[in-house]
Design an enzyme around this catalytic site. Structure first.
Site, short mmCIF file in Angstrom:
data_model
loop_
_atom_site.label_atom_id
_atom_site.label_comp_id
_atom_site.label_asym_id
_atom_site.label_seq_id
_atom_site.Cartn_x
_atom_site.Cartn_y
_atom_site.Cartn_z
N LYS A 1 1.01 -1.23 -0.34
CA LYS A 1 0.20 -0.46 0.25
C LYS A 1 0.64 1.10 0.28
O LYS A 1 0.18 2.39 -0.76
CB LYS A 1 -0.91 -0.11 1.49
CG LYS A 1 -2.08 -1.30 0.80
CD LYS A 1 -3.39 -0.54 1.89
CE LYS A 1 -4.21 -1.22 1.81
NZ LYS A 1 -5.26 -1.46 2.94
N LYS B 1 -8.20 -10.22 -6.86
CA LYS B 1 -9.35 -10.50 -5.69
C LYS B 1 -10.02 -9.63 -6.47
O LYS B 1 -10.00 -8.15 -6.36
CB LYS B 1 -8.89 -9.68 -4.63
CG LYS B 1 -8.86 -11.56 -3.81
CD LYS B 1 -8.13 -11.02 -2.30
CE LYS B 1 -8.92 -9.65 -2.00
NZ LYS B 1 -8.52 -9.52 -0.55
N LYS C 1 -12.91 -3.59 -3.08
CA LYS C 1 -13.81 -2.18 -3.14
C LYS C 1 -12.37 -1.54 -3.59
O LYS C 1 -12.99 -0.41 -3.81
CB LYS C 1 -13.55 -1.77 -1.87
CG LYS C 1 -14.45 -2.65 -0.54
CD LYS C 1 -14.87 -2.44 0.42
CE LYS C 1 -15.23 -3.04 1.47
NZ LYS C 1 -15.24 -2.48 2.78
#
Ligand code: TRP
Length: 336
Positions: A113, A199, A202
């Site tokens: 991230k 995956k 969101k």
């Protein structure tokens, strides 16, 4: 002997999609009567990346309503909002001070991230696993349902708890319980509709890559119509060359409640033109009861607020006790 305690949470950022459902909430619901469950909306986690303050409250409310709509039963599960229990923040500070910096710098999710967020990386993003550790340890949880991507954080939780006990507790009287991961084999990984190797997420900028629990029948039809497939006739699981095919069959299997063998037999001669309408219909029918329940819950705003107030009280009773024990072990001058 009492039931074992389960603790878990989901962040209230963006729409809840099928990956969250089959990877988390749906599994909590299935196993709930075996355990004493503490399930919260992880709104303190939601600001570790830049967030929209005009949406935080409504996303939190929506997610809590979805917990109930998906079938969490208040007889077995306590539902609450993380930020309503201030012990989460407070224990995080105390544990920060006994956590070696390099343990956090080694977290895979942080590294990934941090690369994505570039110069925007906050201390909170680095510290997120200590907040997660506090969430878990405050409730002396026995089991934590986690996906693959959170396993390393659970290892860290155990390491921090062991370190705390070693440094500050008597050998025969640990202050913090070391939790175990709860891995259910039926919890399948749901992949993106646009790329069967990634995956469902969101944070994918395209909403066409996922099906959200609150998508309308028209949206679901449109997304399945547009989703990525391949030109091969006959549908099969587990072909490494056909990740999309595996994912769509898996979704059908999960929604239809059929076994893998049944689905493999049913679909082996189908083309996409025959399979897609079947998947649409099954998906829409399976989400309908959740959506209806969600409507009923949100029409009565006072109801959810009262659920969350009760949840906060029950959560606080446990969390504040652990926090007091931690402070005592650390040698704090406690108020009388
Ligand atoms: N970090 C988890 C996620 O992103 C959410 C979470 C926060 C959590 N605190 C937790 C999960 C404690 C399990 C236990 O999915």
């Amino acid at each position: 002997m009492g039931k074992q305690r389960v603790l878990s949470g989901v962040q209230p950022t963006g729409n809840l999609h099928l990956g969250n459902y089959f990877g988390a909430i749906g599994n909590w619901v299935k196993g709930q009567s075996e355990y004493e469950n503490y399930l919260f909306v992880a709104d303190l986690h939601a600001i570790t990346a830049p967030h929209d303050p005009t949406k935080l409250a409504s996303d939190t409310y929506t997610l809590a309503a979805l917990y109930l709509a998906c079938g969490l039963d208040l007889q077995h599960s306590t539902i609450f909002v993380q930020s309503h229990v201030s012990a989460h923040s407070e224990l995080t500070w105390l544990l920060n001070c006994i956590t070696p910096l390099n343990w956090l710098e080694d977290m895979i999710q942080f590294k990934e991230k941090a690369v994505k967020q570039g110069e925007n990386v906050s201390v909170g993003l680095l510290d997120y696993p200590v907040l997660m550790t506090s969430d878990i340890l405050l409730y002396q949880a026995d089991k934590v349902p986690v996906g693959e991507d959170q396993k390393q954080h659970l290892e860290l939780t155990r390491d921090i708890a062991a370190r705390f006990n070693h440094l500050f507790a008597k050998p025969d009287q640990p202050v913090l319980k070391l939790p175990d991961p709860l891995i259910r084999k039926e919890g399948a990984r749901v992949m993106s509709l646009a790329d069967g190797t990634r995956k469902m997420s969101k944070s994918d900028p395209s909403d066409l890559s996922r099906i959200n629990l609150l998508d309308s029948p028209e949206q679901i039809q449109y997304k399945i119509k547009r989703c990525k497939t391949d030109p091969i006739r006959g549908l099969t699981f587990d072909d490494p060359e056909r990740p999309e095919c595996n994912n769509l069959l898996t979704l059908y299997m999960l929604f239809a409640g059929k076994s893998k063998e049944e689905v493999a037999a049913e679909c082996q001669d189908m083309g996409w033109g025959q399979f897609k309408p079947l998947l649409m219909e099954t998906t829409i029918a399976a989400l309908q009861p959740i959506q209806e329940k969600y409507q009923a819950i949100t029409e009565d705003k006072g109801y959810l607020d009262s659920v969350l107030r009760d949840g906060r009280e029950k959560a606080q009773a446990i969390a504040n006790q652990t926090l007091a024990d931690v402070k005592a072990a650390l040698g704090y001058y406690l108020p009388v």
